[in-house]
Design a protein around this motif. Structure first.
Motif, short mmCIF file in Angstrom:
data_model
loop_
_atom_site.label_atom_id
_atom_site.label_comp_id
_atom_site.label_asym_id
_atom_site.label_seq_id
_atom_site.Cartn_x
_atom_site.Cartn_y
_atom_site.Cartn_z
N PHE A 43 0.81 -1.23 0.10
CA PHE A 43 -0.10 -0.01 0.16
C PHE A 43 0.96 1.30 -0.05
O PHE A 43 0.48 2.37 0.39
CB PHE A 43 -0.80 0.11 1.15
N GLN B 242 -3.29 7.49 5.82
CA GLN B 242 -2.23 6.65 6.27
C GLN B 242 -2.73 5.54 6.99
O GLN B 242 -2.54 4.30 6.89
CB GLN B 242 -0.95 7.36 6.75
N GLN C 265 -5.82 4.50 7.09
CA GLN C 265 -6.55 3.48 6.39
C GLN C 265 -5.87 2.52 5.83
O GLN C 265 -6.39 1.24 5.59
CB GLN C 265 -7.49 4.42 5.37
N ARG C 266 -4.80 2.95 4.94
CA ARG C 266 -3.96 2.13 4.34
C ARG C 266 -3.24 0.91 5.55
O ARG C 266 -3.10 -0.10 4.88
CB ARG C 266 -2.87 2.83 3.72
N CYS D 265 -5.86 -1.59 5.82
CA CYS D 265 -5.83 -2.47 4.96
C CYS D 265 -5.03 -3.48 4.71
O CYS D 265 -5.23 -4.56 4.37
CB CYS D 265 -5.98 -1.57 3.43
N THR E 199 -11.77 3.05 1.54
CA THR E 199 -11.26 4.23 0.73
C THR E 199 -11.75 5.66 1.03
O THR E 199 -11.42 6.67 0.40
CB THR E 199 -11.52 3.99 -0.69
N LEU F 97 -9.31 8.52 1.34
CA LEU F 97 -8.11 8.61 0.14
C LEU F 97 -8.08 9.40 -0.84
O LEU F 97 -9.14 9.42 -1.65
CB LEU F 97 -7.82 6.91 -0.01
N ASN G 189 -4.40 6.60 -4.19
CA ASN G 189 -4.40 5.52 -3.36
C ASN G 189 -5.49 4.65 -3.32
O ASN G 189 -5.66 3.53 -2.96
CB ASN G 189 -4.21 6.01 -2.00
N VAL H 194 -5.62 0.68 -3.29
CA VAL H 194 -6.43 -0.31 -2.38
C VAL H 194 -7.27 -1.16 -3.22
O VAL H 194 -7.47 -2.33 -3.11
CB VAL H 194 -7.20 0.68 -1.69
#
Length: 218
Positions: A128, A145, A147-148, A151, A168, A171, A175, A179
């Motif tokens: 990611f 960040q 959120q990633r 993930c 998402t 994002l 990005n 994802v």
């Protein structure tokens, strides 16, 4: 990424209702197929998160059943079965840990050694484009960040079912594509992938679309 799938069945909700007080889900029957990306859309308060929580075994339905590969996902304790991984809308990260440690603990909970878990967490973060943030405390990260990282933690375990709640929403478009490509790759290896979303672009890119409003499939 490692492939740890132990099943390739479908995730099925059969006449599921949930009424802890108000009626939040009303006689929902839906099948989320293995090997496909399903978009679950609906307005705020429509029941998307509740549906994912019951589908993934976090919450027991009031009536009906949620099953994966023929087995009930509710195990009696609010923990999802090992075949199911979540990407939570609220991230669910541990503030006192670094980004890498937050990803690694998902593997540690499944018996992976710290060394292997750390290496695989690093690779998941790189997937990611945030490997450089591995040593950062989560309180130092932006919403996108975080959120990633969430993930990366959801995907690192290689579960055959991945339930992603608004993965998402924080994002930028670049990005979002990263994802969605990762989620698509999970479906291509045979996973059940369900994405709860408000984004019509994600609905358009999904293999299948399920809409929910006021607790009912529309």
């Amino acid at each position: 990424m490692t492939a740890e799938m132990n099943g390739t069945g479908d995730l099925v909700l059969d006449h599921v209702s949930y009424q802890p007080g108000p009626l939040l889900l009303d006689d929902v029957s839906v099948t989320f197929a293995a090997g496909r990306v399903t978009a679950l859309s609906g307005p705020s308060g429509s029941g998307k998160t509740t549906l994912l929580s019951i589908a993934g075994g976090l919450v027991a339905p009031s009536t009906g059943a949620a099953t994966y590969d023929g087995r009930a996902t509710w195990q009696g304790d609010g923990d999802p079965p090992p075949e199911i991984a979540f990407v939570l809308q609220v991230y669910g990260l541990v503030p006192i840990l670094s980004a890498r440690e937050n990803v690694a603990i998902a593997l540690r909970a499944r018996g992976t050694s710290w060394t292997d878990a750390s290496d695989r967490a690093e690779a998941a973060l790189a997937r990611f484009d945030i490997a450089d943030l591995g040593d950062r405390q989560v309180e130092e990260l932006s919403g996108g960040q975080l959120q990633r990282v969430a993930c990366a933690r959801g995907l690192v375990v290689g579960a055959p079912v991945l339930l992603a709640d608004e993965p998402t929403s924080e994002l930028d478009q670049g990005n979002v594509s990263v994802v969605l490509d990762a989620l698509r790759a999970e479906a291509e290896r045979g996973c059940v992938v369900v994405i709860a979303t408000h984004d019509p672009a994600i609905v358009e890119l999904a293999d299948h679309h399920v809409a929910i409003d006021e607790g009912r499939i529309t």
